[in-house]
Design an enzyme around this catalytic site. Structure first.
Site, PDB file in Angstrom:
ATOM      1  CB  SER A  13      -4.438  30.161 -91.296  1.00 14.99           C
ATOM      2  OG  SER A  13      -4.455  31.385 -91.949  1.00 14.99           O
ATOM      3  CG  ASP A  70       0.402  35.246 -84.316  1.00 18.04           C
ATOM      4  OD1 ASP A  70      -0.475  34.501 -83.841  1.00 18.04           O
ATOM      5  OD2 ASP A  70       0.797  35.176 -85.489  1.00 18.04           O
ATOM      6  CB  ILE A 148      10.591  35.504-102.323  1.00 23.07           C
ATOM      7  CG1 ILE A 148      10.518  34.462-103.441  1.00 23.07           C
ATOM      8  CG2 ILE A 148      11.719  36.502-102.605  1.00 23.07           C
ATOM      9  CD1 ILE A 148      10.216  35.030-104.798  1.00 23.07           C
ATOM     10  CE  LYS A 187      -1.796  10.483 -99.308  1.00 25.49           C
ATOM     11  NZ  LYS A 187      -1.117   9.203 -99.633  1.00 25.49           N
ATOM     12  CE  LYS A 189       5.992  12.565-101.413  1.00 23.26           C
ATOM     13  NZ  LYS A 189       6.961  11.488-101.309  1.00 23.26           N
ATOM     14  N   GLY A 354     -13.315  50.876 -85.018  1.00 21.30           N
ATOM     15  CA  GLY A 354     -13.376  50.810 -86.473  1.00 21.30           C
ATOM     16  C   GLY A 354     -13.040  52.144 -87.115  1.00 21.30           C
ATOM     17  CB  CYS A 381     -12.176  52.597 -79.923  1.00 20.61           C
ATOM     18  SG  CYS A 381     -10.993  53.820 -80.506  1.00 20.61           S
ATOM     19  CD  GLN A 385     -14.473  58.031 -82.097  1.00 19.98           C
ATOM     20  OE1 GLN A 385     -14.723  57.801 -83.277  1.00 19.98           O
ATOM     21  NE2 GLN A 385     -13.247  58.319 -81.678  1.00 19.98           N
ATOM     22  CG  HIS A 507      -8.728  49.681 -78.399  1.00 18.74           C
ATOM     23  ND1 HIS A 507      -9.658  49.141 -79.251  1.00 18.74           N
ATOM     24  CD2 HIS A 507      -8.353  50.859 -78.944  1.00 18.74           C
ATOM     25  CE1 HIS A 507      -9.835  49.945 -80.287  1.00 18.74           C
ATOM     26  NE2 HIS A 507      -9.047  50.997 -80.120  1.00 18.74           N
ATOM     27  CD  GLU A 509     -10.185  45.966 -77.703  1.00 16.72           C
ATOM     28  OE1 GLU A 509     -10.632  46.636 -76.746  1.00 16.72           O
ATOM     29  OE2 GLU A 509     -10.086  46.422 -78.857  1.00 16.72           O
TER      30      GLU A 509
HETATM   31  N1  GLN Z   1     -11.995  55.927 -86.216  1.00 12.26           N
HETATM   32  C1  GLN Z   1     -12.029  56.379 -84.876  1.00 12.26           C
HETATM   33  C2  GLN Z   1     -10.872  57.295 -84.541  1.00 12.26           C
HETATM   34  O1  GLN Z   1      -9.898  57.332 -85.239  1.00 12.26           O
HETATM   35  C3  GLN Z   1     -12.054  55.207 -83.916  1.00 12.26           C
HETATM   36  C4  GLN Z   1     -10.795  54.429 -83.900  1.00 12.26           C
HETATM   37  C5  GLN Z   1     -10.945  53.055 -83.286  1.00 12.26           C
HETATM   38  O2  GLN Z   1     -12.064  52.600 -83.073  1.00 12.26           O
HETATM   39  N2  GLN Z   1      -9.833  52.384 -83.027  1.00 12.26           N
HETATM   40  O3  GLN Z   1     -10.901  57.988 -83.559  1.00 12.26           O
END
Ligand code: GLN
Length: 533
Positions: A13, A70, A148, A187, A189, A354, A381, A385, A507, A509
């Site tokens: 991080s 990333d 490792i 520091k 080190k 989610g 997403c 729903q 999405h 974003e």
């Molecule tokens: N859980 C929901 C689905 O699988 C929404 C997925 C999400 O928000 N990326 O459709």
């Protein structure tokens, strides 16, 4: 081809990915074609099955690869579009090696980390080289020197440098210079030790990026330079940024990082052209307006769980000359205490993606609050729903309406499993993933914001809008205004009567860039600003 490998020392991080991405910006603005990628030493094949608690957001690429966040930085900081070739994990490496062993490709040999695993890692670098017309490939190695799991990667890079020639490979090592309060001292080190670890493996860094909370003076630079055997000017301070992460390229430019790297690799270019970038930073740092937007989720305490959403709001804020203050709201709290307490202080609500049923009812309450009070709502997403379930229950009177993800026995499965998912039993990389086209209804608000009726957006879901309920919803005012080209999958719902109510199955974003904000985010922030007035 020139190669830059970015390693990290001392702690994770550190902003290693950010430093790598910022270097990408600088090289790209010097006119070079840059490709960025990440090697992650963990054993998962991809991060798609990891919880946000483990890993932050899963960033999805055009081709459906589920990758490290990333890669989101890389796509926001450079213009390159990445593919599944650009995120290699130990899981993939071992999977390939074992497949080859079973096929008999190594007949007669004992299969070992060196050379078989290291060959597989190098092969990926060669494959990426083949696949691109870039001038420079920047590869970040996840984890910290001394881990490792990371050793085979570092050994592979050591061999690789000998194969393609030292003049074509630069190593950039990012470390932490901690400040010890009691001694009032920075520091060096830990940096010395992590560089020693690298040199043990046969890698000598060309540049050390020194992340620190306080400015690093000449003495400290000299000390690091001497103990780590690099030039003092190649000790590059990377002091905490107060304004926005998009200042990172400018901060590193001040330290001449780009010219040090170009000299080292024999790349001759003009100085970077950063006017547009500086303007963007200026708009983020000195906005005229300010607006509070509530993001209602269940991983709200984690900075990285909704990374691309927060970044997209920043981009859209800059485009509206507005500082977006994100108010992170735990949907569990809304569930317990009702929406008013948490939502009355914000001007708009965003519900992100989610999985799993924790906090779902709180999100449904938030969507209801937005719909009924006319507060701008943007669902992404799962957020789409949720909007559908809420509308079914409270505007159409479909009692018990739900997604079959959360209630398999619901009498009204308004969100249900995608047909193609019905026989899927494994979890890894099996969702509807990647970029798919959506067709938008002419005259819809989404089409207006995009300025077109066909868009390509990235997806990651298993469940879908159940079109058996479409006409009932449309009669009551929730329109399906975006679908897959064959009309079968729901992509966007809107409430035209509402000041701003847009919810999308994809999405957006993942495609917003600081210099090219996403049109839906831009429209959403504008609506939030409007509702604030
Ligand atoms: N859980 C929901 C689905 O699988 C929404 C997925 C999400 O928000 N990326 O459709």
């Amino acid at each position: 081809m020139k190669y830059i490998f970015v390693t990290g020392g001392v702690v994770s991080s550190l902003g290693k990915g950010l430093a790598a991405a910022a270097l990408g910006t600088l090289l790209e603005r010097r006119g070079l074609k840059v490709l960025m990628q990440k090697f992650d030493p963990y054993l998962n094949v991809d991060p798609g099955t990891m919880s946000p608690f483990q890993h932050g957001e899963v960033y999805v690429l055009d081709d459906g690869a589920e990758t490290d966040l990333d890669l989101g930085h890389y796509e926001r900081f450079t213009s390159g579009r990445l593919s599944k070739l650009n995120n290699l994990t130990s899981g993939q490496v071992y999977e390939n090696v074992i497949k080859k062993e079973r096929k008999g490709d190594y007949l007669g040999a004992t299969v070992q980390v060196i050379p078989h695993v290291t060959d597989e890692i190098k092969q990926r670098v060669y494959d990426v080289t083949e696949s691109t017309d870039a001038d420079v490939i920047i590869t970040e190695i996840g984890g910290t020197t001394g881990d490792i799991e990371g050793l085979p990667f570092l050994e592979a890079l050591r061999q690789f440098k000998d194969e393609v020639g030292h003049e074509n490979v630069a190593f950039m090592h990012a470390t932490l210079i901690p400040y010890i309060k009691a001694a009032e001292e920075l520091k060096t080190k830990p940096t010395q030790q992590s560089v020693a670890k690298l040199r043990e493996i046969g890698i000598a860094p060309d540049v050390i990026i020194c992340r620190s909370e306080y400015p690093i003076d000449q003495d400290i630079k000299k000390k690091i330079s001497m103990f780590c055997n690099i030039k003092p000017e190649a000790v590059v301070p990377f002091v905490d940024i107060k304004g926005t992460i998009y200042e990172a390229p400018l901060k590193l430019l001040d330290q001449n990082l780009d010219s040090i790297i170009c000299d080292r690799l024999g790349l001759e270019t003009e100085a970077p052209e950063l006017i547009e970038w500086r303007n963007m930073v200026d708009r983020i740092v000195n906005p005229t307006h300010s607006v509070k937007i509530g993001v209602v989720g269940k991983y709200i305490e984690l900075q990285d769980a909704y990374k691309s959403i927060y970044e997209s709001l920043t981009h859209a804020g800059a485009a509206n000359d507005t500082h977006v203050e994100v108010v992170r709201i735990d949907s569990g709290n809304i569930e317990e205490e009702g929406p008013e307490k948490y939502l009355s202080e914000v001007s708009a609500i965003l519900i992100p993606g989610g999985f799993g049923d924790r906090g779902i009812e709180g999100k449904i309450m938030a969507a209801q609050y937005a719909r009924e009070t006319g507060m701008p709502y943007f669902g992404i997403c799962l957020g789409m729903q949720i909007a559908t379930i809420e509308f079914a229950r409270n505007a159409c009177g479909l009692e018990g309406a739900h997604s079959t993800e959360f209630d398999p026995e619901t009498p009204h499965p308004v969100i249900c499993l995608l047909e193609e998912q019905k026989n899927v039993e494994t979890k890894g990389a099996t969702m509807r993933l990647g970029t798919w086209e959506a067709r938008l209804a002419k005259g819809s608000r989404s089409a207006e914001l995009y300025g077109k009726t066909s868009v390509n957006e990235r997806h990651r879901h298993r469940y879908e809008f159940n079109q058996n309920y479409r006409s009932e919803f449309e009669d009551k005012g929730l329109q399906l205004v975006g679908t897959s080209p064959n009309g079968q999958l729901g992509e966007i719902v809107e409430i035209p009567e509402h000041p701003f109510f847009i919810a999308v199955q994809f999405h957006p974003e993942f495609q917003s860039k600081p210099t090219e904000p996403h049109p839906l985010f831009k429209g959403f922030v504008a609506a939030a600003l409007e509702s604030r007035k």
